[in-house]
Design a protein around this motif. Structure first.
Motif, mmCIF file in Angstrom:
data_model
loop_
_atom_site.group_PDB
_atom_site.id
_atom_site.type_symbol
_atom_site.label_atom_id
_atom_site.label_comp_id
_atom_site.label_asym_id
_atom_site.label_seq_id
_atom_site.Cartn_x
_atom_site.Cartn_y
_atom_site.Cartn_z
ATOM 1 N N ALA A 36 0.825 -1.208 0.000
ATOM 2 C CA ALA A 36 0.000 0.000 0.000
ATOM 3 C C ALA A 36 0.859 1.258 0.000
ATOM 4 C CB ALA A 36 -0.936 -0.014 1.207
ATOM 5 N N LEU A 37 1.963 1.233 0.748
ATOM 6 C CA LEU A 37 2.847 2.398 0.816
ATOM 7 C C LEU A 37 3.507 2.666 -0.530
ATOM 8 C CD1 LEU A 37 4.193 4.573 2.590
ATOM 9 C CD2 LEU A 37 6.016 2.927 3.045
ATOM 10 N N ILE A 38 4.001 1.624 -1.167
ATOM 11 C CA ILE A 38 4.665 1.803 -2.473
ATOM 12 C C ILE A 38 3.677 2.339 -3.502
ATOM 13 C CG2 ILE A 38 5.792 0.596 -4.376
ATOM 14 C CD1 ILE A 38 7.010 -1.303 -2.287
ATOM 15 N N LEU A 39 2.513 1.720 -3.580
ATOM 16 C CA LEU A 39 1.512 2.160 -4.562
ATOM 17 C C LEU A 39 1.021 3.569 -4.240
ATOM 18 C CD1 LEU A 39 -0.593 -1.115 -4.997
ATOM 19 C CD2 LEU A 39 1.213 -0.234 -6.484
ATOM 20 N N GLY A 40 0.788 3.848 -2.960
ATOM 21 C CA GLY A 40 0.326 5.177 -2.582
ATOM 22 C C GLY A 40 1.360 6.256 -2.848
ATOM 23 N N PHE A 41 2.625 5.942 -2.583
ATOM 24 C CA PHE A 41 3.706 6.903 -2.837
ATOM 25 C C PHE A 41 3.844 7.198 -4.329
ATOM 26 C CE2 PHE A 41 8.302 7.157 -3.974
ATOM 27 C CZ PHE A 41 8.497 8.476 -3.608
ATOM 28 N N LEU A 42 3.817 6.152 -5.152
ATOM 29 C CA LEU A 42 3.938 6.356 -6.594
ATOM 30 C C LEU A 42 2.760 7.151 -7.146
ATOM 31 C CD1 LEU A 42 5.258 2.842 -7.713
ATOM 32 C CD2 LEU A 42 6.571 4.954 -7.436
ATOM 33 N N ALA A 43 1.547 6.837 -6.673
ATOM 34 C CA ALA A 43 0.371 7.569 -7.143
ATOM 35 C C ALA A 43 0.420 9.022 -6.695
ATOM 36 C CB ALA A 43 -0.899 6.891 -6.619
ATOM 37 N N ALA A 44 0.814 9.258 -5.443
ATOM 38 C CA ALA A 44 0.894 10.629 -4.936
ATOM 39 C C ALA A 44 1.943 11.433 -5.685
ATOM 40 C CB ALA A 44 1.216 10.603 -3.438
ATOM 41 N N HIS A 45 3.085 10.835 -5.952
ATOM 42 C CA HIS A 45 4.146 11.540 -6.666
ATOM 43 C C HIS A 45 3.705 11.879 -8.085
ATOM 44 C CE1 HIS A 45 8.020 12.168 -8.731
ATOM 45 N NE2 HIS A 45 8.450 12.561 -7.548
ATOM 46 N N ALA A 46 3.036 10.931 -8.745
ATOM 47 C CA ALA A 46 2.594 11.177 -10.112
ATOM 48 C C ALA A 46 1.561 12.297 -10.174
ATOM 49 C CB ALA A 46 2.020 9.887 -10.701
ATOM 50 N N LEU A 47 0.579 12.263 -9.273
ATOM 51 C CA LEU A 47 -0.482 13.268 -9.318
ATOM 52 C C LEU A 47 -0.018 14.621 -8.797
ATOM 53 C CD1 LEU A 47 -3.567 11.148 -8.217
ATOM 54 C CD2 LEU A 47 -2.979 11.955 -10.506
ATOM 55 N N ALA A 48 1.044 14.642 -7.991
ATOM 56 C CA ALA A 48 1.557 15.909 -7.482
ATOM 57 C C ALA A 48 2.526 16.569 -8.450
ATOM 58 C CB ALA A 48 2.244 15.686 -6.137
ATOM 59 N N ARG A 49 3.199 15.794 -9.265
ATOM 60 C CA ARG A 49 4.252 16.339 -10.124
ATOM 61 C C ARG A 49 3.862 16.427 -11.600
ATOM 62 N NH1 ARG A 49 5.485 17.818 -5.842
ATOM 63 N NH2 ARG A 49 7.291 17.154 -4.590
ATOM 64 N N VAL A 50 2.852 15.682 -12.012
ATOM 65 C CA VAL A 50 2.457 15.670 -13.431
ATOM 66 C C VAL A 50 1.031 16.187 -13.559
ATOM 67 C CG1 VAL A 50 2.165 14.264 -15.498
ATOM 68 C CG2 VAL A 50 3.961 13.687 -13.848
ATOM 69 N N ARG A 51 0.832 17.115 -14.444
ATOM 70 C CA ARG A 51 -0.503 17.641 -14.690
ATOM 71 C C ARG A 51 -1.229 16.724 -15.673
ATOM 72 N NH1 ARG A 51 0.264 24.237 -15.316
ATOM 73 N NH2 ARG A 51 1.085 24.611 -13.188
#
Length: 255
Positions: free
Chosen positions: A73-88
C-alpha cells in the motif's frame, strides 16, 4: 482557566486509557473471570497465551499480513501521490477523489465486494486475499499522507537532481523518498496498525489460516477469560513500543 484545562486533559486521557488500564489489570487476574474483584496477581494467563500454538500462529499471520500489505500500500500510494503531485493530468482532481474514496466506504462493503470477486474468479480465500483487502483500505491512507507532505522543497530538489542527470527512478529513490521519510514512516505504521487489528475483512476473506483478531473472536465465543485480556495487553505493548521507537528515531531526526 489553567485548572479547567488540566481537568479537561485528565478527563480526556482517562476516557482514552481507562479501558486499556482495566484490560491490563485483569490480565493478571488469578481467577478464571476477568471481572472485579481482583483475585490475586498471577502470570498464568500470559503463560497460557504464549503456549497456545493456534494463538501464536494467528499472531504471526497478523504480523505478516500487516507488514506485507502495508508495504504494498505504501509503495503504490507513494507512486500515485508523486505522479499526481508532479504531473498535470486531465481529470487529476477526479483521480485523487477516486483514490481517497475507499476511506469513506464501510469495511463490510469492501469485504463483501472482494469476496464476490474472489468467488467469481475462483481465487481461494487465504491470508493473501485478506492482505489484498488490507491493501485496498490502506492505500488511500498512504496516498493522502504522502500527497499532503509533498511541497515546493521536494519539487526543487527533484528538479536539481534531474538537471544533474538523474533518471526518474533515481530521483524517486534517492531524493523524493528520503525527503518524505517521516511521512512515509507515518503512513506505513498507521497502515500496520489498521491492518493489525482489522477484523471484518480478515474474517470474511480467510478460511483456515486466520489473523489474530479472528482468533480472539473465536476465543470470545466460549466466554470471557483473562487469556483474552493477556493477548490484548501484549498487542497493546507491541503497538506502544512501535510508536515510541518511531518517535525516538524518525520523527526526532526529522525535527
Amino acid at each position: 482557566m489553567r485548572a479547567l484545562t488540566w481537568a479537561y486533559m485528565a478527563a480526556l486521557y482517562a476516557f482514552i486509557f481507562l479501558p486499556v488500564a482495566v484490560l491490563v489489570t485483569f490480565s493478571f487476574q488469578d481467577g478464571r473471570l476477568p471481572v472485579p474483584p481482583l483475585q490475586g496477581v498471577s502470570l498464568r494467563w500470559y503463560e497460557t497465551v504464549l503456549s497456545d500454538r493456534n494463538l501464536m500462529a494467528a499472531l504471526v499471520n497478523s504480523l505478516g499480513v500487516a507488514v506485507l500489505s502495508s508495504t504494498v500500500a505504501l509503495i503504490l500510494g507513494f507512486l500515485a501521490a508523486h505522479a499526481l503531485a508532479r504531473v498535470r493530468l486531465p481529470g487529476s482532481v477526479v483521480m485523487r477523489g477516486l483514490l481517497i474514496a475507499p476511506m469513506t466506504v464501510s469495511y463490510l462493503i469492501i469485504a463483501l465486494g472482494l469476496l464476490t470477486v474472489f468467488n467469481q474468479t475462483g481465487i481461494r480465500l487465504s491470508l493473501v486475499t485478506a492482505g489484498i483487502g488490507h491493501v485496498v483500505i490502506n492505500l488511500p491512507l498512504c496516498f493522502a499522507i504522502t500527497y499532503a507532505a509533498m511541497g515546493d522543497q521536494q519539487r526543487n530538489a527533484e528538479r536539481a537532481a534531474r538537471d544533474l542527470g538523474a533518471s526518474d527512478w533515481q530521483v524517486l529513490a534517492h531524493v523524493s523518498a528520503p525527503m518524505l521519510a517521516p511521512a512515509l514512516a507515518a503512513a506505513f505504521f498507521l497502515s500496520v496498525t489498521f491492518s493489525w487489528d482489522e477484523f471484518i475483512i480478515a474474517f470474511l476473506l480467510t478460511r483456515f489460516d486466520v489473523t489474530l483478531p479472528v482468533e480472539i473472536w473465536s476465543m470470545l465465543r466460549s466466554g470471557l477469560s483473562p487469556a483474552t485480556n493477556a493477548i490484548g495487553s501484549l498487542v497493546f505493548l507491541v503497538s506502544v513500543s512501535l510508536v515510541i521507537a518511531l518517535e525516538l528515531t524518525i520523527f526526532r531526526r526529522a525535527r
